[in-house]
Design an enzyme around this catalytic site. Sequence first.
Site, PDB file in Angstrom:
ATOM      1  N   ARG A  73       0.838  -1.205   0.000  1.00  0.00           N
ATOM      2  CA  ARG A  73       0.000   0.000   0.000  1.00  0.00           C
ATOM      3  C   ARG A  73       0.869   1.248   0.000  1.00  0.00           C
ATOM      4  NH1 ARG A  73      -5.144   0.944   0.362  1.00  0.00           N
ATOM      5  NH2 ARG A  73      -5.665  -1.270   0.607  1.00  0.00           N
ATOM      6  N   ARG A  99      -9.537   3.488  -3.967  1.00  0.00           N
ATOM      7  CA  ARG A  99      -8.438   3.032  -3.103  1.00  0.00           C
ATOM      8  C   ARG A  99      -8.488   3.844  -1.812  1.00  0.00           C
ATOM      9  NH1 ARG A  99      -4.930  -1.135  -3.664  1.00  0.00           N
ATOM     10  NH2 ARG A  99      -3.282   0.168  -2.784  1.00  0.00           N
ATOM     11  N   ILE A 100      -8.207   3.171  -0.703  1.00  0.00           N
ATOM     12  CA  ILE A 100      -8.034   3.906   0.552  1.00  0.00           C
ATOM     13  C   ILE A 100      -6.575   4.339   0.610  1.00  0.00           C
ATOM     14  CG2 ILE A 100      -8.020   3.732   3.059  1.00  0.00           C
ATOM     15  CD1 ILE A 100     -10.399   1.824   2.827  1.00  0.00           C
ATOM     16  N   LEU A 101      -6.344   5.623   0.737  1.00  0.00           N
ATOM     17  CA  LEU A 101      -5.001   6.189   0.630  1.00  0.00           C
ATOM     18  C   LEU A 101      -4.317   6.203   2.002  1.00  0.00           C
ATOM     19  CD1 LEU A 101      -6.172   9.020  -1.717  1.00  0.00           C
ATOM     20  CD2 LEU A 101      -4.506   7.250  -2.324  1.00  0.00           C
ATOM     21  N   HIS A 117     -18.217  11.602  -2.422  1.00  0.00           N
ATOM     22  CA  HIS A 117     -18.703  10.378  -1.774  1.00  0.00           C
ATOM     23  C   HIS A 117     -20.210  10.290  -1.999  1.00  0.00           C
ATOM     24  CE1 HIS A 117     -18.874   7.115   1.143  1.00  0.00           C
ATOM     25  NE2 HIS A 117     -19.891   7.715   1.690  1.00  0.00           N
ATOM     26  N   ASP A 153     -13.640   9.432   4.495  1.00  0.00           N
ATOM     27  CA  ASP A 153     -14.944  10.080   4.234  1.00  0.00           C
ATOM     28  C   ASP A 153     -15.320  11.058   5.346  1.00  0.00           C
ATOM     29  OD1 ASP A 153     -16.162   6.879   3.067  1.00  0.00           O
ATOM     30  OD2 ASP A 153     -15.066   8.443   1.998  1.00  0.00           O
ATOM     31  N   THR A 180     -26.193  11.423 -11.452  1.00  0.00           N
ATOM     32  CA  THR A 180     -26.553  12.568 -12.298  1.00  0.00           C
ATOM     33  C   THR A 180     -26.258  13.880 -11.573  1.00  0.00           C
ATOM     34  OG1 THR A 180     -28.269  11.276 -13.385  1.00  0.00           O
ATOM     35  CG2 THR A 180     -28.461  13.680 -13.523  1.00  0.00           C
TER      36      THR A 180
HETATM   37  C1  GRF Z   1     -19.636   7.280  -7.972  1.00  0.00           C
HETATM   38  O1  GRF Z   1     -20.716   6.728  -7.236  1.00  0.00           O
HETATM   39  C2  GRF Z   1     -18.887   8.223  -7.049  1.00  0.00           C
HETATM   40  O2  GRF Z   1     -19.730   8.763  -6.041  1.00  0.00           O
HETATM   41  C3  GRF Z   1     -17.874   7.347  -6.418  1.00  0.00           C
HETATM   42  O3  GRF Z   1     -17.455   6.482  -7.473  1.00  0.00           O
HETATM   43  C4  GRF Z   1     -18.620   6.180  -8.272  1.00  0.00           C
HETATM   44  C5  GRF Z   1     -18.268   6.059  -9.747  1.00  0.00           C
HETATM   45  O4  GRF Z   1     -17.732   7.268 -10.171  1.00  0.00           O
HETATM   46  N1  GRF Z   1     -16.785   8.134  -5.900  1.00  0.00           N
HETATM   47  P1  GRF Z   1     -17.192   7.468 -11.707  1.00  0.00           P
HETATM   48  O5  GRF Z   1     -18.344   7.165 -12.632  1.00  0.00           O
HETATM   49  O6  GRF Z   1     -16.064   6.480 -11.929  1.00  0.00           O
HETATM   50  O7  GRF Z   1     -16.773   8.901 -11.756  1.00  0.00           O
END
Ligand code: GRF
Length: 198
Positions: A73, A99-101, A117, A153, A180
Site C-alpha cells: 500500500r 483506493r483507501i489512501l 462520496h 470520508d 446525475t
Molecule cells: C460514484 O458513485 C462516485 O460517487 C464514487 O465512485 C462512483 C463512480 O464514479 N466516488 P465514476 O463514474 O467512476 O466517476
Amino acid sequence: MRNIVILISGGGSNMLAIAQAAQREHWPERFQARIACVISNRPQAGGLAKAAELGLATQVVDHKSFEGQSHPREAFDSALMQAIDVHQPSLVVLAGFMRILTPGFVVHYQGRLLNIHPSLLPAFTGLNTHQRAIDAGCRFAGATVHQVTVDLDDGPILAQAVVPVMPDDTADSLAARVLTQEHLVYPQAIAEWLSRQP
Ligand code: GRF
C-alpha cells in the site's frame, strides 16, 4: 497555469463531467487552471479512453504491480505520488477512485485533495451507501464533495447534492439518480474552490 490531476479507477463519469465543465467554462482562462493528467490505478479503467478522447494526458499506476512487496500500500502510494508530483498540482481530484489512501499520501496533499462520496456525509461513510440508505428508510440521499483527511470520508464538506429516495428504488436506480447530481455538483465545487484559491 495551475495543474489539476484527476485520479480514477473505473468509468470516470465524474472525471468526464469535470473535464467537460473545464472546457465549457474556460477554466484555463478564468481560473488559470487546467487538467494536466488523468491517472488510474486500473489499466482497464474505462475512464482512460474517455479522457484520451478529450485530448487529456493519461497514465496508469497499477496497484496490482505492488502486490507481493513488503509494504504494497505504501509502495503504491509512493509511486502514485511520484506520478502526480511530475505535474506539481494545485489540486488533486479523486473521482471514482476506489483506493483507501495512506496517511502519508493524504498529508502530502492535504488542503488540495478533494473527493466525492455517494452519500450525505456524515451519514453512510464507507461502501454500499445507496442500499444502506434504502434499508434505513431514508427519504433523501445524495452526494458530498469534501476535503480528504486521514479519516475516511470525513473531511470538511464543500458541497452536497440531495435527491429523493423513491419507494420502489433499488440501489441501482438510486445510484443513477445520485450520479446525475454528482456530475453537476463536483465540477461546480471545484470551480468554486479554484476561484477561492490565490
Ligand atoms: C460514484 O458513485 C462516485 O460517487 C464514487 O465512485 C462512483 C463512480 O464514479 N466516488 P465514476 O463514474 O467512476 O466517476
